[in-house]
Write a protein that holds these residues in place. Structure first.
Motif, PDB file in Angstrom:
ATOM      1  N   TYR A  78       0.688  -1.122  -0.001  1.00 23.57           N
ATOM      2  CA  TYR A  78       0.011  -0.049  -0.108  1.00 23.57           C
ATOM      3  C   TYR A  78       0.558   1.310  -0.045  1.00 23.57           C
ATOM      4  O   TYR A  78       1.235   1.918   1.338  1.00 23.57           O
ATOM      5  N   PRO A  79       1.247   1.558  -1.258  1.00 22.25           N
ATOM      6  CA  PRO A  79       2.350   2.805  -1.314  1.00 22.25           C
ATOM      7  C   PRO A  79       1.914   4.048  -1.103  1.00 22.25           C
ATOM      8  O   PRO A  79       2.654   5.043  -0.888  1.00 22.25           O
ATOM      9  N   ARG A  80       0.504   4.347  -0.864  1.00 27.04           N
ATOM     10  CA  ARG A  80       0.124   5.777  -0.852  1.00 27.04           C
ATOM     11  C   ARG A  80      -0.027   6.163   0.761  1.00 27.04           C
ATOM     12  O   ARG A  80      -0.918   6.027   1.280  1.00 27.04           O
ATOM     13  N   HIS A  81       1.095   6.859   1.171  1.00 27.03           N
ATOM     14  CA  HIS A  81       1.144   7.336   2.610  1.00 27.03           C
ATOM     15  C   HIS A  81       0.212   8.084   3.039  1.00 27.03           C
ATOM     16  O   HIS A  81      -0.133   8.785   2.232  1.00 27.03           O
ATOM     17  N   GLU A  82      -0.277   8.044   4.029  1.00 24.05           N
ATOM     18  CA  GLU A  82      -1.541   8.838   4.669  1.00 24.05           C
ATOM     19  C   GLU A  82      -2.688   8.402   3.928  1.00 24.05           C
ATOM     20  O   GLU A  82      -3.775   9.188   4.501  1.00 24.05           O
ATOM     21  N   ALA A  83      -2.706   7.842   2.864  1.00 22.34           N
ATOM     22  CA  ALA A  83      -4.188   7.502   2.249  1.00 22.34           C
ATOM     23  C   ALA A  83      -4.786   6.400   3.357  1.00 22.34           C
ATOM     24  O   ALA A  83      -4.079   5.723   3.805  1.00 22.34           O
ATOM     25  N   PRO A  84      -6.064   6.556   3.512  1.00 22.19           N
ATOM     26  CA  PRO A  84      -6.713   5.509   4.379  1.00 22.19           C
ATOM     27  C   PRO A  84      -6.477   4.216   3.822  1.00 22.19           C
ATOM     28  O   PRO A  84      -6.566   3.512   2.722  1.00 22.19           O
ATOM     29  N   LEU A  85      -6.076   3.353   5.057  1.00 20.31           N
ATOM     30  CA  LEU A  85      -6.038   1.813   4.785  1.00 20.31           C
ATOM     31  C   LEU A  85      -7.327   1.362   4.391  1.00 20.31           C
ATOM     32  O   LEU A  85      -8.352   1.790   5.039  1.00 20.31           O
ATOM     33  N   PRO A  86      -7.705   0.404   3.383  1.00 19.54           N
ATOM     34  CA  PRO A  86      -8.979   0.125   3.006  1.00 19.54           C
ATOM     35  C   PRO A  86      -9.546  -0.952   3.715  1.00 19.54           C
ATOM     36  O   PRO A  86     -10.095  -1.921   3.189  1.00 19.54           O
ATOM     37  N   PHE A  87      -9.345  -0.895   4.982  1.00 16.88           N
ATOM     38  CA  PHE A  87      -9.872  -2.116   5.951  1.00 16.88           C
ATOM     39  C   PHE A  87     -10.769  -1.701   6.921  1.00 16.88           C
ATOM     40  O   PHE A  87     -10.430  -1.324   7.956  1.00 16.88           O
ATOM     41  N   GLN A  88     -11.900  -1.312   6.503  1.00  9.86           N
ATOM     42  CA  GLN A  88     -13.132  -1.007   7.150  1.00  9.86           C
ATOM     43  C   GLN A  88     -13.368  -1.635   8.654  1.00  9.86           C
ATOM     44  O   GLN A  88     -13.752  -1.012   9.349  1.00  9.86           O
TER      45      GLN A  88
END
Length: 186
Positions: A40-50
């Motif tokens: 998951y290379p996009r730093h500070e993007a929300p992790l997609p684990f709801q």
């Protein structure tokens, strides 16, 4: 995150990052046959684990970028991190269901924060019931900051290899009458 990927990511409840034999962290259960590699290379993007409930990353020092990336994990109740002691106490206010925070404090990967940084404006952390700080370094910034914060429902406090002045620790314990178990080692 595309919709097909989102539904697959909703099944994750626990994420453990790192190797199973980290010397100061024996709580981690690790089963390599069930491990998944996730990039998951996009730093500070929300992790997609709801539906994520537990996140553990000890062998690698983490930062506020990682903590901010957890902002959409609304069910997160357990957070275990290796934390750079030169960073401010992690701002976990957005993790409203967080009950347990364990920080392994280290002086690796120095990233200075502004000298005028203060935790004075931080509101209480109402959901936190367990707080543990483990020192892997001799100097201490995070625990001193932490001793100034408020955790109105704190029941368990564990401080290992503490370098904080004793009066600050006593004041912290007195300000938290909800503490039922305290393990403090200087």
């Amino acid at each position: 995150v595309n919709p097909a990927c989102r539904s697959a990511n909703d099944v994750y409840r626990t994420i453990r990052v790192g190797c199973p034999d980290y010397p100061d962290y024996s709580d981690v259960g690790f089963n390599s046959s069930k491990s998944k590699h996730f990039t998951y290379p996009r730093h500070e993007a929300p992790l997609p684990f709801q539906n994520l409930e537990s996140f553990q990353c000890v062998p690698s020092v983490t930062s506020m970028k990682l903590v901010r990336s957890l902002r959409h994990c609304r069910r997160l109740h357990n957070l275990v991190l290796a934390w750079n002691d030169e960073q401010p106490f992690p701002d976990i206010r957005h993790l409203r269901k967080l009950r347990t925070l364990r920080l392994y404090l280290t002086d690796n990967d120095y990233r200075p924060y502004p000298s005028n940084y203060s935790v004075q404006g931080y509101p209480p952390y109402p959901s936190l019931t367990t707080l543990a700080l483990y020192h892997c370094c001799e100097l201490s910034n995070v625990d001193t900051q932490c001793m100034k914060l408020s955790f109105p429902h704190l029941r368990v406090l564990r401080l290992e290899q503490l370098y904080t002045p004793v009066p600050l620790v006593y004041d912290f314990v007195q300000r938290h009458p909800t503490i039922r178990e305290a393990n403090i080692h200087f």
